[in-house]
Motif scaffolding. Structure first.
Motif, PDB file in Angstrom:
ATOM      1  N   LEU A  23     -84.279 -55.138  30.227  1.00  0.00           N
ATOM      2  CA  LEU A  23     -83.146 -54.611  29.474  1.00  0.00           C
ATOM      3  C   LEU A  23     -82.141 -55.696  29.090  1.00  0.00           C
ATOM      4  CD1 LEU A  23     -82.423 -51.421  31.683  1.00  0.00           C
ATOM      5  CD2 LEU A  23     -83.833 -51.606  29.617  1.00  0.00           C
ATOM      6  N   CYS A  26     -81.125 -55.384  25.392  1.00  0.00           N
ATOM      7  CA  CYS A  26     -80.942 -54.021  24.906  1.00  0.00           C
ATOM      8  C   CYS A  26     -79.473 -53.730  24.645  1.00  0.00           C
ATOM      9  CB  CYS A  26     -81.494 -53.024  25.922  1.00  0.00           C
ATOM     10  SG  CYS A  26     -83.278 -53.113  26.138  1.00  0.00           S
ATOM     11  N   HIS A  27     -79.220 -52.685  23.846  1.00  0.00           N
ATOM     12  CA  HIS A  27     -77.886 -52.198  23.539  1.00  0.00           C
ATOM     13  C   HIS A  27     -77.834 -50.713  23.872  1.00  0.00           C
ATOM     14  CE1 HIS A  27     -78.083 -55.917  21.258  1.00  0.00           C
ATOM     15  NE2 HIS A  27     -76.738 -55.883  21.140  1.00  0.00           N
ATOM     16  N   GLU A  49     -73.667 -54.213  23.955  1.00  0.00           N
ATOM     17  CA  GLU A  49     -74.725 -54.979  24.615  1.00  0.00           C
ATOM     18  C   GLU A  49     -74.663 -54.751  26.115  1.00  0.00           C
ATOM     19  OE1 GLU A  49     -76.305 -59.620  24.944  1.00  0.00           O
ATOM     20  OE2 GLU A  49     -74.493 -59.092  23.815  1.00  0.00           O
TER      21      GLU A  49
END
Length: 252
Positions: A23, A26-27, A49
């Motif tokens: 992750l 990832c956002h 974020e």
């Protein structure tokens, strides 16, 4: 990936993913249900974020900034107030009266004081120097102004106490005591009264006032010989022991 979640008691969203997905890039973003929303409060904000908070025992915890935002303008479907309260308008007012100068005020200075008048000449202070005067001086009218503390009419009993009252009576005055002669007790009273006057007139007199009264009472409690010895000691002190003279000056 997307998942439907509700907030916990602290108003936070918590999501858990099984396995070990990466992750780091990832956002996270909150989105609506796709239907028309009637929520007139906060709305979904931009994607944030993920930030790794800590890693422990193969478990990673990520956090994001706030995912909700409040629009600057209310949505078109949100109800509006029928009688909106206008914002208070504050009008600056100026105080009445003359305006204060913009610059710093001039320093305040007191006017010069007038010169002080010269001090009068100090009167003679015989009590600051050694002085010893016999009983003859204290019976002269020109020196009566030196009876500062004692009064010629003061009672012997009041000045010397109960033993003197028993021996000389309660009516005899100090002025009368200065006239005593021809008797050891009268001589003691005459010289004791003279010594008491000298003790109040000169700080350097061999006896202070308490010492004169004490020696006087000791003599009255003893024998006639003790009375004569105390009277002779007072005579020696009142005469200056041949070293000190009488510093009294005639009163004006």
């Amino acid at each position: 990936m997307s998942r439907e979640e509700t907030t916990n008691i602290f108003g936070n969203y918590v999501m858990r993913f099984d396995g070990t997905p990466d992750l780091s890039n990832c956002h996270a973003q909150v989105s609506g249900s796709g239907q028309e929303s009637n929520d007139c409060g906060a709305t979904a904000g931009p994607a944030q974020e993920l930030r790794l908070m800590f890693r422990m025992f193969g478990v990673e915890f990520f956090g994001v900034d706030s995912l909700l935002s409040e629009p600057a303008q209310p949505m078109s479907f949100c109800p509006r107030s029928v009688n909106p309260v206008p914002a208070p308008v504050i009008t600056p007012t100026r105080p009445s009266g003359p305006t204060a100068p913009t610059g710093s005020p001039p320093p305040f200075r007191l006017p010069p004081l007038p010169p002080l008048p010269p001090l009068p000449p100090m009167p003679p202070l015989p009590f600051s120097e050694a002085s010893a005067c016999s009983h003859q001086y204290w019976t002269m009218p020109e020196y009566k102004c030196y009876w500062r503390v004692l009064n010629p009419e003061s009672k012997v009993a009041l000045m010397f106490g109960p033993l003197a009252a028993r021996r000389f009576g309660t009516d005899m005055t100090l002025w009368e005591g200065l006239q005593g002669r021809g008797d050891p007790y009268k001589t003691l009273l005459r010289e004791g009264t003279t010594a008491l006057l000298n003790s109040y007139n000169s700080l350097q007199f061999p006896y202070n006032s308490i010492g004169v009264v004490t020696h006087m009472n000791w003599a009255l409690m003893g024998s006639t010989r003790g009375v004569l010895i105390t009277a002779l000691r007072f005579i020696r002190a009142n005469s200056g022991s041949g070293k000190v003279t009488c510093k009294l000056t005639p009163c004006k």
